[in-house]
Design an enzyme around this catalytic site. Sequence first.
Site, mmCIF file in Angstrom:
data_model
loop_
_atom_site.group_PDB
_atom_site.id
_atom_site.type_symbol
_atom_site.label_atom_id
_atom_site.label_comp_id
_atom_site.label_asym_id
_atom_site.label_seq_id
_atom_site.Cartn_x
_atom_site.Cartn_y
_atom_site.Cartn_z
ATOM 1 N N LYS A 1 -73.965 -37.570 6.263
ATOM 2 C CA LYS A 1 -75.021 -38.538 6.420
ATOM 3 C C LYS A 1 -76.089 -38.254 5.364
ATOM 4 C CE LYS A 1 -78.743 -37.736 8.990
ATOM 5 N NZ LYS A 1 -79.563 -36.613 8.549
ATOM 6 N N HIS B 1 -78.528 -39.372 14.636
ATOM 7 C CA HIS B 1 -78.491 -38.396 15.739
ATOM 8 C C HIS B 1 -79.004 -38.978 17.059
ATOM 9 C CE1 HIS B 1 -77.751 -35.790 12.459
ATOM 10 N NE2 HIS B 1 -78.964 -35.368 12.230
#
Length: 467
Positions: A143, A235
């Site tokens: 990411k 997240h």
Amino acid sequence: MTNTKVEGKSDALVFFGATGDLAYKQIFPALFGLVRDEGLTTPIIGVAKSGWTLDQLKQRAKESVEAHGGNTKSEVFVQLLSQLRYVDGDYNDPATFQELRKQLGKAKKPLHYLAIPPVLFGTVTGQLAKSGCADNARLVVEKPFGHDRATAAELSRTIDEYFAEGNVFRIDHYLGKEPVQNIVYTRFANPMFEPLFNRNYVRSIQITMAENFGVQDRGRFYDQTGAIRDVIQNHMLQVLATLTMDPPTGQKHEASRDAKASLLKAVRALTPKDVVRGQYEGYHKVPGVAPDSTVETYAAARFEIDNWRWAGVPIFIRTGKVLPVTTAEAIVEFKRPPRETFGEIIAPSSAHMRFRIQPDVTVALGARVKVPGDRMVGEDIELVLTRQPAADMPPYQRLLGDAMEGNSELFTREDIVDAEWRIVNDILDDVTPLYGYAPGTWGPDEAVELIGTDGPWLNPAPAGKAG
Ligand code: BG6
């Protein structure tokens, strides 16, 4: 595309960005753990453009493993070093990839891990394909996956050109965290909790990820990212999905990702009124940060899920740098009874389920019990279902091990990444005002207005003091 779904274990692990920060902080310790716990014996090939030698990379591995508590005098570490190779070269230069091909030797199913900025993904995947290194190969990407919804789609198209979706593993390291797995487990292994997780019983959900440190040496990266892209888009939305998704159905491999995708597709896209952004005082002094930067280091947002299970239940996510503590915690608040039978004034969060993700791990159930005596007066207690000082296996060890096996359950999928970007896409950058906050506080006061009567915010306790 020359790349069809790979079956079985990968027989070489290549990591691009071998001399970088992520390799130092996460990858070497994870590799050490994989050799120690899983008996990883494949070649491990680092690639970077730093003008380094293999000996320098080995030295870096030593410093990294030592800094993360591993024993570099052990046989395990000697074994790890014997597996390590290094290719130094420019990612634009075909010679770099010819050398990689050579170093792969007899390996037939390599795994390539791109621990490099996403702008380089296209170049590297293209070169891997041209050099034959992508044949029968898996690809792990870090990411942030794109900068917004459009660039993420563009990135997916680039990767799709060379790698089949079944061979692509998009990392969100929160999914590799044991306590995040424990949320799924607790919800679906206990038939008495699951019937409570819906609009009939839940008043609200709060998810807080707080860090008591600033942007440190990541100013340049962070100033192009901000809290929403850095942790909410990935997240935090994964934690939200884990708390609210339907039970995965059937045994099939994709069941859990299907359940998550379907939940995330039902989350309403955020609008400016749902978001409060903050920036800590002193952020402009961080090296690499623009003097007039309006990038947020704090964000709070109110989400709603447009499905039958969750319609009307507000869900709040909050994250920030230099907050009072470093913790990640989710609290599901249950409704109070329709009438307070004993006439007490009771905090709305009295009945709850608390999932503390880090630094220590807790699953607890909040309830009221009667205080001994002749009066019908109660107190809030928490029944701790489990409490551990910390999660055992570091997430990167778990995730790299899974990717080598071809197990994609704990990785995000193209449609999941797209659903996550859709939720935040309209409130990125300067669409909403930016408020200042003092280091060591819980962020701007405007966040209190955001939560309003659905609050108050429940501030997680510091490490060791929880519940
Ligand atoms: C990373 C972010 O993905 O997650 C960082 O880029 C953040 O800004 C980190 O600090 C938090 O991870 P963890 O595992 O320490 O909660």
